[in-house]
Enzyme design. Structure first.
Site, mmCIF file in Angstrom:
data_model
loop_
_atom_site.group_PDB
_atom_site.id
_atom_site.type_symbol
_atom_site.label_atom_id
_atom_site.label_comp_id
_atom_site.label_asym_id
_atom_site.label_seq_id
_atom_site.Cartn_x
_atom_site.Cartn_y
_atom_site.Cartn_z
ATOM 1 N N ASN A 188 42.254 48.631 39.630
ATOM 2 C CA ASN A 188 41.339 48.637 38.479
ATOM 3 C C ASN A 188 40.152 49.520 38.819
ATOM 4 O O ASN A 188 39.735 49.589 39.974
ATOM 5 C CB ASN A 188 40.852 47.203 38.226
ATOM 6 C CG ASN A 188 39.858 47.102 37.086
ATOM 7 O OD1 ASN A 188 40.043 47.695 36.024
ATOM 8 N ND2 ASN A 188 38.783 46.347 37.294
ATOM 9 N N HIS A 233 36.179 49.841 38.141
ATOM 10 C CA HIS A 233 35.089 48.980 37.659
ATOM 11 C C HIS A 233 33.758 49.709 37.858
ATOM 12 O O HIS A 233 33.506 50.245 38.945
ATOM 13 C CB HIS A 233 35.090 47.664 38.436
ATOM 14 C CG HIS A 233 34.011 46.740 37.988
ATOM 15 N ND1 HIS A 233 34.064 46.064 36.784
ATOM 16 C CD2 HIS A 233 32.833 46.403 38.568
ATOM 17 C CE1 HIS A 233 32.961 45.347 36.642
ATOM 18 N NE2 HIS A 233 32.201 45.537 37.704
ATOM 19 N N SER A 267 33.788 51.484 41.475
ATOM 20 C CA SER A 267 34.741 51.100 42.525
ATOM 21 C C SER A 267 36.149 51.103 41.957
ATOM 22 O O SER A 267 36.370 50.726 40.809
ATOM 23 C CB SER A 267 34.456 49.671 43.017
ATOM 24 O OG SER A 267 33.112 49.498 43.390
ATOM 25 N N ASP A 299 37.459 41.267 38.957
ATOM 26 C CA ASP A 299 36.828 42.390 39.671
ATOM 27 C C ASP A 299 36.600 42.054 41.141
ATOM 28 O O ASP A 299 35.499 42.211 41.667
ATOM 29 C CB ASP A 299 35.496 42.770 38.989
ATOM 30 C CG ASP A 299 35.702 43.141 37.531
ATOM 31 O OD1 ASP A 299 36.735 43.748 37.205
ATOM 32 O OD2 ASP A 299 34.822 42.808 36.709
HETATM 33 C C1 GRF Z 1 34.980 52.857 32.422
HETATM 34 O O1 GRF Z 1 33.604 52.899 32.590
HETATM 35 C C2 GRF Z 1 35.607 51.924 33.427
HETATM 36 O O2 GRF Z 1 34.937 51.886 34.646
HETATM 37 C C3 GRF Z 1 35.459 50.596 32.741
HETATM 38 O O3 GRF Z 1 35.671 50.858 31.373
HETATM 39 C C4 GRF Z 1 35.344 52.213 31.094
HETATM 40 C C5 GRF Z 1 36.560 52.803 30.478
HETATM 41 O O4 GRF Z 1 36.322 54.085 29.932
HETATM 42 N N1 GRF Z 1 36.369 49.627 33.321
HETATM 43 P P1 GRF Z 1 37.521 54.964 29.378
HETATM 44 O O5 GRF Z 1 38.271 54.114 28.345
HETATM 45 O O6 GRF Z 1 38.423 55.319 30.523
HETATM 46 O O7 GRF Z 1 36.886 56.154 28.759
#
Ligand code: GRF
Length: 208
Positions: free
Chosen positions: A101, A103, A130, A139
């Site tokens: 994932n 995050h 991360s 997370d």
């Molecule tokens: C990113 O900031 C990611 O870290 C978080 O959600 C956002 C997703 O953005 N988990 P996208 O849909 O890839 O543009």
């Protein structure tokens, strides 16, 4: 290496993954979204990538449908890229050590939502993102890689999100590339080229 990417929205991380997939040694085989309106589904379509909208009002049903797809596609790695649903311990156990994932915080700091505002509220001067293994807690699993940004006094949650997103793209694509190349592994803890890594890989852009 075959990937299935889970998304819920904009899909900019998905787009970054798709951009360099051939030379990076991986292939996005399927995109799953819990939202029919997710822009990321259009991005998948434009790239000719198989994609599915899964209704996720009931988690069991959503996970059952996702499992059917995953059992068919048989990915080597499942990437949660802006997927806004929490997966059950049972689902994660089926694909143990195979789900990562991205995050937007320097885990273990700020799991959950509103990470940028929480970092500002705490007076942090450094923030980041991360990539971690997904386990049965939110997370929480082994952190594989991180990128950093500075927090200036004038920053807002919006400005931090904007500063961070392009670094997230690099973080995720470089991390998946290293996994595809077999250099970043996790057997008894994190390893790089078969040597134990005490900390997550740092993947910062040159301007940091
Ligand atoms: C990113 O900031 C990611 O870290 C978080 O959600 C956002 C997703 O953005 N988990 P996208 O849909 O890839 O543009």
């Amino acid at each position: 290496m075959k990937l299935v990417v889970f998304i819920s929205g904009r899909g900019s991380n998905l787009a970054a993954l798709l951009k360099n997939q051939a030379q990076n040694g991986y292939e996005v085989a399927h995109v799953i979204s819990n939202k029919a309106s997710a822009l990321g589904l259009e991005i998948a379509q434009e790239h000719g990538v198989n994609n599915s909208h899964i209704v996720w009002t009931d988690r069991n049903q959503g996970e059952q449908h996702a499992t059917e797809i995953l059992n068919q596609v048989k990915p080597d790695l499942i990437v949660l890229a802006g997927f806004m649903k929490v997966l059950s311990a049972e689902f994660v156990a089926q694909f143990e050590n195979k789900i990562i994932n991205i995050h937007p915080s320097l885990l273990p700091l700020y799991p959950g939502l509103n990470t940028h505002q929480r970092a500002i509220n705490d007076g942090q001067t450094t923030h980041g993102a991360s990539v971690h293994l997904v386990d049965d807690q939110l997370d929480h699993g082994l952190v594989l890689s991180q990128c950093h940004i500075a927090i200036e006094p004038s920053d807002t949650a919006e400005s931090l999100a904007k500063k961070l997103i392009s670094k997230e793209h690099k973080l995720l694509t470089e991390t998946v590339k290293m996994i595809a190349q077999g250099v970043l592994t996790w057997h008894n803890g994190l390893e790089y080229s078969n040597e134990p890594l005490k900390q997550a890989m740092v993947i910062d852009s040159p301007d940091m």
